[in-house]
Design a protein around this motif. Structure first.
Motif, mmCIF file in Angstrom:
data_model
loop_
_atom_site.group_PDB
_atom_site.id
_atom_site.type_symbol
_atom_site.label_atom_id
_atom_site.label_comp_id
_atom_site.label_asym_id
_atom_site.label_seq_id
_atom_site.Cartn_x
_atom_site.Cartn_y
_atom_site.Cartn_z
ATOM 1 N N LEU A 105 1.114 -1.365 -0.303
ATOM 2 C CA LEU A 105 -0.030 -0.050 0.291
ATOM 3 C C LEU A 105 1.177 1.548 -0.276
ATOM 4 N N ALA A 106 1.669 1.313 0.963
ATOM 5 C CA ALA A 106 2.731 2.624 1.153
ATOM 6 C C ALA A 106 3.588 2.540 -0.289
ATOM 7 N N SER A 107 3.914 1.407 -1.584
ATOM 8 C CA SER A 107 4.390 1.843 -2.419
ATOM 9 C C SER A 107 3.242 2.269 -3.512
ATOM 10 N N VAL A 108 2.225 1.578 -3.528
ATOM 11 C CA VAL A 108 2.018 1.988 -4.417
ATOM 12 C C VAL A 108 1.074 3.747 -4.044
ATOM 13 N N TRP A 109 1.026 4.391 -2.739
ATOM 14 C CA TRP A 109 -0.248 5.220 -2.734
ATOM 15 C C TRP A 109 1.721 6.584 -3.395
ATOM 16 N N ALA A 110 2.857 5.939 -2.896
ATOM 17 C CA ALA A 110 3.571 7.168 -2.742
ATOM 18 C C ALA A 110 4.371 6.851 -4.613
ATOM 19 N N THR A 111 3.765 5.920 -5.452
ATOM 20 C CA THR A 111 4.599 6.244 -6.874
ATOM 21 C C THR A 111 2.753 6.961 -8.119
ATOM 22 N N THR A 112 1.580 6.838 -7.129
ATOM 23 C CA THR A 112 1.343 7.722 -7.742
ATOM 24 C C THR A 112 1.595 9.034 -8.849
ATOM 25 N N VAL A 113 0.798 9.714 -9.564
ATOM 26 C CA VAL A 113 1.790 10.049 -10.193
ATOM 27 C C VAL A 113 1.113 12.202 -9.155
ATOM 28 N N ALA A 114 -0.129 11.729 -8.488
ATOM 29 C CA ALA A 114 0.315 13.174 -7.988
ATOM 30 C C ALA A 114 1.629 13.527 -6.815
ATOM 31 N N THR A 115 0.931 12.103 -6.101
ATOM 32 C CA THR A 115 2.509 11.995 -5.263
ATOM 33 C C THR A 115 3.901 12.495 -5.912
ATOM 34 N N ALA A 155 -7.216 -8.559 9.413
ATOM 35 C CA ALA A 155 -8.040 -7.955 8.883
ATOM 36 C C ALA A 155 -6.929 -6.638 7.848
ATOM 37 N N MET A 156 -6.325 -5.873 8.698
ATOM 38 C CA MET A 156 -5.312 -4.933 7.634
ATOM 39 C C MET A 156 -4.662 -5.022 6.499
ATOM 40 N N LEU A 157 -4.015 -6.401 7.010
ATOM 41 C CA LEU A 157 -3.456 -7.929 5.835
ATOM 42 C C LEU A 157 -4.562 -7.217 4.148
ATOM 43 N N ALA A 158 -5.907 -7.602 4.245
ATOM 44 C CA ALA A 158 -6.630 -7.943 3.722
ATOM 45 C C ALA A 158 -7.271 -6.428 2.865
ATOM 46 N N SER A 159 -7.003 -5.641 4.184
ATOM 47 C CA SER A 159 -7.401 -4.113 4.120
ATOM 48 C C SER A 159 -7.081 -3.288 3.249
ATOM 49 N N ALA A 160 -5.151 -3.545 3.497
ATOM 50 C CA ALA A 160 -4.123 -2.930 3.115
ATOM 51 C C ALA A 160 -4.625 -2.676 1.892
ATOM 52 N N ARG A 161 -4.288 -4.314 1.132
ATOM 53 C CA ARG A 161 -3.822 -5.389 0.254
ATOM 54 C C ARG A 161 -5.181 -4.529 -0.916
ATOM 55 N N GLY A 162 -6.164 -5.029 -0.788
ATOM 56 C CA GLY A 162 -7.083 -4.534 -1.035
ATOM 57 C C GLY A 162 -7.063 -3.250 -2.077
ATOM 58 N N LEU A 262 14.413 0.439 -5.163
ATOM 59 C CA LEU A 262 15.504 -0.873 -6.573
ATOM 60 C C LEU A 262 14.537 -1.742 -7.678
ATOM 61 N N THR A 263 12.857 -0.780 -7.706
ATOM 62 C CA THR A 263 12.313 -1.734 -8.962
ATOM 63 C C THR A 263 11.392 -0.771 -9.529
ATOM 64 N N GLY A 264 11.956 0.510 -8.830
ATOM 65 C CA GLY A 264 11.583 1.549 -10.199
ATOM 66 C C GLY A 264 10.285 1.878 -10.411
ATOM 67 N N SER A 265 9.008 1.275 -9.329
ATOM 68 C CA SER A 265 8.322 1.122 -9.406
ATOM 69 C C SER A 265 7.038 0.506 -8.166
ATOM 70 N N GLY A 266 5.950 1.439 -8.423
ATOM 71 C CA GLY A 266 4.874 0.708 -7.083
ATOM 72 C C GLY A 266 3.626 -0.253 -7.850
ATOM 73 N N GLN A 267 3.407 -1.306 -7.238
ATOM 74 C CA GLN A 267 2.376 -2.679 -6.798
ATOM 75 C C GLN A 267 2.302 -3.084 -6.238
ATOM 76 N N ASN A 268 0.300 -3.497 -6.657
ATOM 77 C CA ASN A 268 -0.428 -3.948 -5.476
ATOM 78 C C ASN A 268 0.616 -5.295 -4.599
ATOM 79 N N THR A 269 1.721 -5.953 -5.538
ATOM 80 C CA THR A 269 1.907 -6.993 -5.519
ATOM 81 C C THR A 269 2.908 -7.098 -4.154
ATOM 82 N N ASN A 270 3.618 -5.892 -4.542
ATOM 83 C CA ASN A 270 4.695 -5.720 -3.401
ATOM 84 C C ASN A 270 4.827 -6.162 -2.285
ATOM 85 N N GLY A 271 5.607 -6.811 -1.802
ATOM 86 C CA GLY A 271 5.509 -7.362 -0.710
ATOM 87 C C GLY A 271 4.919 -8.350 0.307
#
Length: 344
Positions: A105-115, A155-162, A262-271
């Motif tokens: 979640l942190a990697s995806v949020w931090a790599t949005t265009v706005a961020t 519960a956080m695992l499921a919510s953050a992934r979603g 390390l990867t130059g990207s953010g993905q929901n499958t990270n971690g």
């Protein structure tokens, strides 16, 4: 009469110095603040030596190459930072199954265009804030819910992934900030060491000092060993548990930014499966699942053992399923050793 009562209150509620003194002695006897190396640490170092010998014999040119050794440290860095946070939580008597999802979640949020419009600083702050925010939710649920740590973090695992999937729409978000990408190239290395490895080393040093040389660390051990006795000694058990999950979330936020570099990207499958790797590394490093004992050095050695095994399997073209079986066997052996030592 009043003076006697005042003395009784003073004895029941010791000040900051006496508050942390009782847990300090058992912590030292358990290897937290005593000698830097104990039998378990030496055993893990021995395992690393054996793995190094195996690598030198099977793939001498590839395994002993500087690039490969640097790769092992680089791969260990991200999960290593997460493991430091998880180690604190487990020593404090909790568990955190959500660390991998928080990293995603942190990697995806931090790599949005706005961020990304805010540059390196904005991405780093965003990643850390998301991690700390998730840790805050976990801590509030566990400490003040109260909710069983397993359920709260699940519960956080499921919510953050979603949420990570929703934000990214299932797509890889490529980083376009040059200052971030530059941290992953050879020109940014310090004395041949990648920046993320240096960050990992810094987190380990800070974590070791925090656990072994501060009141916070002694309270963590006390709360994990005996929450009721800690409460009677004047320790704010709920607040301590909240702080532990905040620390775990902070480590996840830092690890997420390292993964972005390390990867130059953010993905929901990270971690993916980071929670299992981190918990396993802490366990084989000597951290008790029941809480009250553990070391940062042991957890770091556990991370290096798993990372080296993964590297050896990759170099020898062995299948992933065999690698997972080997990791599982190591975890079982570590738990059996823990039970044997605790019952003796």
């Amino acid at each position: 009469m009043n003076s006697t009562k005042g003395q009784a209150v003073h004895d029941a509620a010791p000040g900051p110095d006496t508050d942390s003194a009782p847990p300090a002695k058992p912590a030292r006897r358990r290897g937290l603040g005593g000698s830097p190396l104990d039998v378990r640490h030496l055993s893990l170092i021995g395992v690393l030596v054996v793995l190094a010998v195996v690598g030198a014999l099977t793939k001498p040119d590839e395994f002993l190459a500087t690039e490969n050794l640097r790769l092992i440290l680089t791969q260990a860095s991200v999960i290593g930072v997460v493991t430091v946070g998880v180690t604190f939580v487990i020593i404090g008597g909790g568990i955190d199954l959500s660390v991998g999802a928080i990293v995603a979640l942190a990697s995806v949020w931090a790599t949005t265009v706005a961020t990304q419009d805010f540059g390196l600083g904005g991405m780093l702050v965003c990643s850390v804030l998301v991690g700390v925010g998730c840790g805050l939710v976990n801590g509030l649920l566990v400490a003040y819910g109260p909710m069983v740590p397993f359920i709260a973090t699940l519960a956080m695992l499921a919510s953050a992934r979603g949420l990570a999937l929703q934000i990214s729409d299932g797509k890889t978000q490529v980083v376009n900030v040059d200052s971030v990408l530059d941290l992953g190239v050879a020109d940014s290395y310090v004395l041949g060491i990648p920046p993320i490895v240096l960050v990992f080393a810094l987190v380990c040093v800070v974590g070791w000092l925090l656990l072994n040389r501060t009141t916070f660390g002694r309270r963590t051990v006390a709360v994990g060993g005996n929450p009721e006795a800690s409460r009677l000694a004047g320790i704010a058990v709920k607040r301590q548990r909240l702080l532990l999950y905040l620390l775990s979330g902070l480590c996840c936020g830092i690890a997420a930014f390292m993964l972005i570099i390390l990867t130059g990207s953010g993905q929901n499958t990270n971690g993916n499966l980071y929670e299992l790797d981190a918990i396993a590394a802490a366990i084989i490093g000597g951290t008790l699942l029941s809480g009250g004992r553990g070391t940062i050095l042991g957890s770091v050695l556990g991370v290096l053992v798993f990372t080296t095994i993964t590297n050896l399997f990759a170099l020898n073209n062995l299948q992933t399923d065999v690698q997972q079986i080997a990791k599982g066997a190591i975890i079982v052996a570590a738990v059996l050793v823990q039970k044997g030592r605790s019952s003796s």
